[in-house]
Every structure is written in C-alpha cells, then in structure tokens.
Write a protein that holds these residues in place. Structure first.
Motif, PDB file in Angstrom:
ATOM      1  N   ASP A 105       0.825  -1.218   0.000  1.00  0.00           N
ATOM      2  CA  ASP A 105       0.000   0.000   0.000  1.00  0.00           C
ATOM      3  C   ASP A 105       0.856   1.264   0.000  1.00  0.00           C
ATOM      4  O   ASP A 105       0.633   2.190   0.772  1.00  0.00           O
ATOM      5  N   HIS A 107       1.043   2.985  -2.894  1.00  0.00           N
ATOM      6  CA  HIS A 107       0.187   3.799  -3.766  1.00  0.00           C
ATOM      7  C   HIS A 107       0.994   4.857  -4.509  1.00  0.00           C
ATOM      8  O   HIS A 107       0.590   6.011  -4.617  1.00  0.00           O
ATOM      9  N   ASP A 136      -0.942  -3.061  -4.182  1.00  0.00           N
ATOM     10  CA  ASP A 136      -1.208  -1.622  -4.177  1.00  0.00           C
ATOM     11  C   ASP A 136       0.088  -0.827  -4.044  1.00  0.00           C
ATOM     12  O   ASP A 136       0.143   0.201  -3.356  1.00  0.00           O
ATOM     13  N   ASP A 139      -0.801   3.192  -7.613  1.00  0.00           N
ATOM     14  CA  ASP A 139      -2.179   3.627  -7.360  1.00  0.00           C
ATOM     15  C   ASP A 139      -3.056   3.579  -8.599  1.00  0.00           C
ATOM     16  O   ASP A 139      -4.207   3.172  -8.526  1.00  0.00           O
ATOM     17  N   HIS A 185      -5.526  -2.221  -6.698  1.00  0.00           N
ATOM     18  CA  HIS A 185      -5.188  -1.029  -7.489  1.00  0.00           C
ATOM     19  C   HIS A 185      -4.443  -1.406  -8.759  1.00  0.00           C
ATOM     20  O   HIS A 185      -4.666  -0.783  -9.810  1.00  0.00           O
TER      21      HIS A 185
END
Length: 331
Positions: A105, A107, A136, A139, A185
């Motif tokens: 994450d 992103h 992820d 993004d 994502h």
C-alpha cells in the motif's frame, strides 16, 4: 358400447393424435354415434377430455433410460468428461528464503516519502534475503473508476514515476529476490485495458509484468488472486477476502481464514491471536501503509504507516509488524 368404455376409447383416441379439438370433433363425431361435431364437443367437455390433459400426459410420460453398452471397469472416471474449472492455489516461497521484508500500500506516486524511506532503510539494515511487495504498490489514479480531478489525471507521469521507483528498488536490493503481488489497485491497469481498449488487452508488450519491466528487473509477479505461503503463514494483499476491514481487521481476518495470515489493504496495523482446542495458536496480522494518511477522499482516516518482516525457522513464521510514526520506527 358401455358409457365407461366409450369415454376411455374417445380419451385414448384423442390423446393419441396431434389434432386440435375442433378438427377431432369434425373428423370423428360420426364414428362415435353423434349427429354433429358440436355434440361430440359437449360430450368431451363434460367428461373432461381436454387438450390441457393431453399436454400434461405428454409431459409426464416416463422416458425409459438409455443404457450405454460399455464396461465401467475399462474406463477412467467412468467416462465422465474433465472439468473445465480450475483450482486457484497459493504460491509457495522457496524454503531457503528465511527473512522477508514486506511492503504494501505504497500507492505510488501518492507515497509518503518519509515513511517509505524509513521502511527501506530498516529493511536494508536488517539484511533481508527477500523483498515482497504485497499489493497496491502503484495507485493508478488516472485510470480508476472513481471521480478524478482533471489536474491530477496524468497517466504518463504516473507510469514514468512507477517505472523509476521499481528500478530504484532493484538498485537498492540488488542481490535478493523481489516479488510483486498484484493488489486491487494494480487491477485497474488490466480492467482499464479491457473496458477501454479491449483489442490491445492481449498484446504482449501491454501485459503488466512486461509494461512495468518486471521481467527486465528480475522481479517475479504474483497474480492478484494468488496468495503466498511463507512457511506456515499465508500472505495476501487483502482484497481477496471481501470485507477484510472492520473495527478490528485482524480479528475479522482470522474469522475468514482460520490460519496464520498477513495482509495489507486496510492501511492499519493490527494483530489477533487465538488458541484452538488443540492448543495451537493462530496469529493474524494487518500491516500499515506507506502512502499519505489523509488523502482528499478520506481526510479523517484511521490509517497508520507500517510494514513487516517475516522470519521463517523450521517452517514456523515469526512476524515483526512494525509501525512508523513521524518518520521513525516505534519500538
């Protein structure tokens, strides 16, 4: 002819034909001793000899089974065709890898640079022998289905920054395996191709691992649906288990997996442990993120920065679920 016999004979005769009631009355009223077709019509109505009953009888006919003449002993699987389905199973980390750094994450390019560099420095200091990017990492804001701000829709810039970031990671961790697990994502990339440029979706150069040069960087891609078994620990991004968040995401995760599990996705550090009646412990973890904590779409989130290190000893996992606050690791 007795009345009962007459009723049976007319019913059997009518049911054996495909004639309409009107045609049957016209053709056979004399045969059954009536002056005209209308007299036969009234008789058949009175005795419930109807087209509806004829149709039901056709439907309810017992069709004798067709028994093939073959010897079951000579056929594999009794001659039943193979399933067209597929079992989707987890990958397994090679057993010689014992210390795995897990980042999720990020992103990128909406990363928190301070938190990200803090995590990378710590993994370098810990001399990990494997880096696992747990979904992820990118993004793909510009091609998401959500409402986008015009000034921030710059897909080319995102691609260039993402490619450069992956190159930097390989430069930093030169001699260890790197795995890239696709998250929800990353799914935006393939979905955008399918919906907006279906003709290009199967082109080799547009496949995710090729487009982002994972093959040239020696980074192994793990599919979005696929988990990774690290010893006795199952690692997934988190989107694979629908509704993986909640007030206590690790407790929710335990209820879904019933095994040692680690995910990202929820952007929060949490840990749950339960002992079974067989006196075995189940541990579940959710890791923090490395992206901005107060984005416009969720300025008052409960997210925190973090990452993890997993150590494997004799097939047993030990997880250090690390938090970062103000650019420093919390002890």
């Amino acid at each position: 002819m007795k009345m009962e016999d007459k009723i049976i004979k007319i019913r059997e005769h009518f049911y054996s034909t495909n004639l309409s009631k009107t045609d049957f009355h016209k053709q056979f009223f004399e045969m059954y001793g009536y002056q005209n077709a209308d007299s036969l019509r009234k008789f058949m109505i009175k005795k419930n000899i109807t087209s509806k009953d004829r149709s039901l009888q056709e439907i309810n006919k017992i069709i004798p089974p067709v028994v093939a003449n073959y010897n079951l002993e000579t056929l594999d699987n009794f001659g039943i065709e193979e399933s067209i389905g597929k079992e989707y199973v987890s990958a397994k980390l090679p057993s010689h890898l014992k210390k795995i750094g897990i980042l999720s994450d990020i992103h990128f390019p909406y990363h928190d640079l301070t938190a990200l560099t803090c995590a990378i420095k710590h993994l370098k200091e810990q001399e990990i022998d494997c880096l696992y990017l747990n979904g992820d990492i990118q993004d793909f804001y510009s091609i998401s289905r959500h409402e986008k701000e015009k000034d921030m829709r710059d897909f080319k810039r995102e691609v260039d920054m993402n490619r450069d970031f992956l190159q930097r990671l390989r430069d930093i961790f030169r001699n260890i395996p790197i795995y890239y697990k696709l998250g929800n994502h990353e799914n935006r990339f393939a979905r955008s191709l399918q919906l907006q440029a279906e003709e290009f979706a199967q082109i080799h150069d547009l496949q995710f691992d090729v487009f982002f040069r994972l093959d040239k960087l020696g980074i192994t891609m793990i599919e979005d649906w696929q988990g990774m078994e690290m010893g006795d620990l199952l690692v997934g991004h988190g989107h694979e288990w629908y509704g993986a968040g909640g007030i206590n995401p690790s407790q929710n995760l335990l209820n879904k997996t019933l095994c040692n599990t680690l995910i990202g996705h929820v952007h929060r550090t949490s840990f749950t442990q339960r002992k079974t009646s067989m006196k075995q412990f189940i541990n579940t973890y959710t890791t923090g993120c490395l992206t901005l904590l107060s984005p416009k779409y969720m300025p008052f989130s409960h997210h925190n920065h973090g990452f993890a290190i997993v150590e494997i000893n004799n097939g047993k996992s030990m997880v250090d679920n690390i938090q970062i606050r103000e650019g420093k690791i919390i002890k």
